[in-house]
Design a protein around this motif. Structure first.
Motif, PDB file in Angstrom:
ATOM      1  N   CYS A 157       5.164   1.946  10.571  1.00 37.14           N
ATOM      2  CA  CYS A 157       6.415   1.330  10.997  1.00 37.14           C
ATOM      3  C   CYS A 157       7.140   2.260  11.977  1.00 37.14           C
ATOM      4  CB  CYS A 157       7.419   0.920   9.793  1.00 37.14           C
ATOM      5  SG  CYS A 157       6.662  -0.427   8.804  1.00 37.14           S
ATOM      6  N   GLU A 202      -3.285  -0.219   5.729  1.00 34.13           N
ATOM      7  CA  GLU A 202      -2.139   0.408   6.109  1.00 34.13           C
ATOM      8  C   GLU A 202      -0.821   0.024   7.076  1.00 34.13           C
ATOM      9  OE1 GLU A 202      -3.265   5.209   5.689  1.00 34.13           O
ATOM     10  OE2 GLU A 202      -4.495   3.803   7.167  1.00 34.13           O
ATOM     11  N   ILE A 203       0.161   0.365   6.764  1.00 34.61           N
ATOM     12  CA  ILE A 203       1.129  -0.187   7.860  1.00 34.61           C
ATOM     13  C   ILE A 203       2.080   0.846   8.636  1.00 34.61           C
ATOM     14  CG2 ILE A 203       3.138  -1.661   8.134  1.00 34.61           C
ATOM     15  CD1 ILE A 203       1.942  -3.204   5.901  1.00 34.61           C
ATOM     16  N   TYR A 238       4.730  -3.320  -1.851  1.00 35.91           N
ATOM     17  CA  TYR A 238       3.135  -3.168  -1.168  1.00 35.91           C
ATOM     18  C   TYR A 238       2.793  -1.827  -2.033  1.00 35.91           C
ATOM     19  CZ  TYR A 238      -0.814  -3.146   1.628  1.00 35.91           C
ATOM     20  OH  TYR A 238      -2.279  -3.100   2.167  1.00 35.91           O
ATOM     21  N   LEU A 241      11.975   0.415   4.765  1.00 37.43           N
ATOM     22  CA  LEU A 241      10.788   1.029   4.538  1.00 37.43           C
ATOM     23  C   LEU A 241      10.735   0.880   2.791  1.00 37.43           C
ATOM     24  CD1 LEU A 241      11.009   3.953   6.680  1.00 37.43           C
ATOM     25  CD2 LEU A 241       9.524   2.067   6.894  1.00 37.43           C
ATOM     26  N   MET A 246       9.556  -2.487   1.751  1.00 43.08           N
ATOM     27  CA  MET A 246       8.280  -2.737   2.026  1.00 43.08           C
ATOM     28  C   MET A 246       7.400  -1.767   0.941  1.00 43.08           C
ATOM     29  SD  MET A 246       7.455  -4.070   5.148  1.00 43.08           S
ATOM     30  CE  MET A 246       5.883  -3.220   5.733  1.00 43.08           C
ATOM     31  N   ARG A 247       7.616  -0.609   0.778  1.00 40.99           N
ATOM     32  CA  ARG A 247       6.950   0.243  -0.163  1.00 40.99           C
ATOM     33  C   ARG A 247       7.215  -0.535  -1.845  1.00 40.99           C
ATOM     34  NH1 ARG A 247       9.246   5.008   3.069  1.00 40.99           N
ATOM     35  NH2 ARG A 247       7.337   5.535   4.381  1.00 40.99           N
ATOM     36  N   ILE A 261       2.245   2.563   3.295  1.00 43.76           N
ATOM     37  CA  ILE A 261       3.191   2.246   4.265  1.00 43.76           C
ATOM     38  C   ILE A 261       3.818   3.870   4.882  1.00 43.76           C
ATOM     39  CG2 ILE A 261       5.623   1.413   4.743  1.00 43.76           C
ATOM     40  CD1 ILE A 261       3.761  -0.407   3.791  1.00 43.76           C
ATOM     41  N   ASP A 314       5.413   5.879   8.415  1.00 46.79           N
ATOM     42  CA  ASP A 314       6.707   5.604   9.634  1.00 46.79           C
ATOM     43  C   ASP A 314       6.657   6.758  10.562  1.00 46.79           C
ATOM     44  OD1 ASP A 314       9.918   6.695   8.732  1.00 46.79           O
ATOM     45  OD2 ASP A 314       8.017   6.648   7.315  1.00 46.79           O
TER      46      ASP A 314
END
Length: 153
Positions: free
Chosen positions: A76, A73-74, A117, A110, A113-114, A122, A124
């Motif tokens: 942000c 996971e990330i 990936y 965002l 990114m989504r 993702i 936040d």
């Protein structure tokens, strides 16, 4: 753009004692947006974040695989203070993108990114909110990435 990336065992963000997001193993990313950033800066940072090799691979090979390779996971977190300047001992934020422009830019970041990936991985914080970020750094491993100067893009 400038990001501070921390490899984490877990991380979370709260606002007014309410849990907004949390992740397990992966990356916690503090995101700074400068007043001059463009989509090219965003694309560069997204590509680097998703492919940054900061995890161990097979047979313990260090610095071998990315968050994408591992399916981690990330989290942000927007952080305009990354584009500060010191005036004496006081912070000045004239290098940061204005709040009215940066919110849309951050949301586009965002979304990018989504789209590149797994969107459900993702997470936040809450843009513009006073947040508490908790993380358990793994290593510790901390990497600072900055998009190249405009003439280098």
């Amino acid at each position: 753009m400038k990001v501070v990336v921390q490899r984490v065992v877990k991380a979370s963000v709260t606002v007014d004692e309410e849990l907004v997001s949390s992740i397990g193993r992966g990356l916690c990313v503090l995101v700074g947006i400068s007043r001059d950033d463009t989509k090219k800066d965003m694309d560069y940072i997204v590509r680097k974040l998703i492919n940054l090799r900061v995890f161990d691979g097979e047979n313990g090979r260090r610095w071998d695989v990315s968050v994408k390779d591992k399916g981690y996971e990330i989290l942000c977190i927007s952080q305009f203070t990354l584009y500060h300047a010191l005036k004496g001992n006081k912070l000045d934020f004239h290098n940061a993108m204005s709040a009215d422009r940066s919110e849309a830019f951050y949301k586009a970041f965002l979304d990018s990114m989504r789209s590149q990936y797994q969107p459900e991985l993702i997470k936040d914080g809450r843009f513009g909110a006073y947040m508490q970020v908790s993380m358990e750094n793994d290593g510790p491993v901390t990497v600072v990435l900055e998009s190249p100067k405009k003439e280098e893009l």
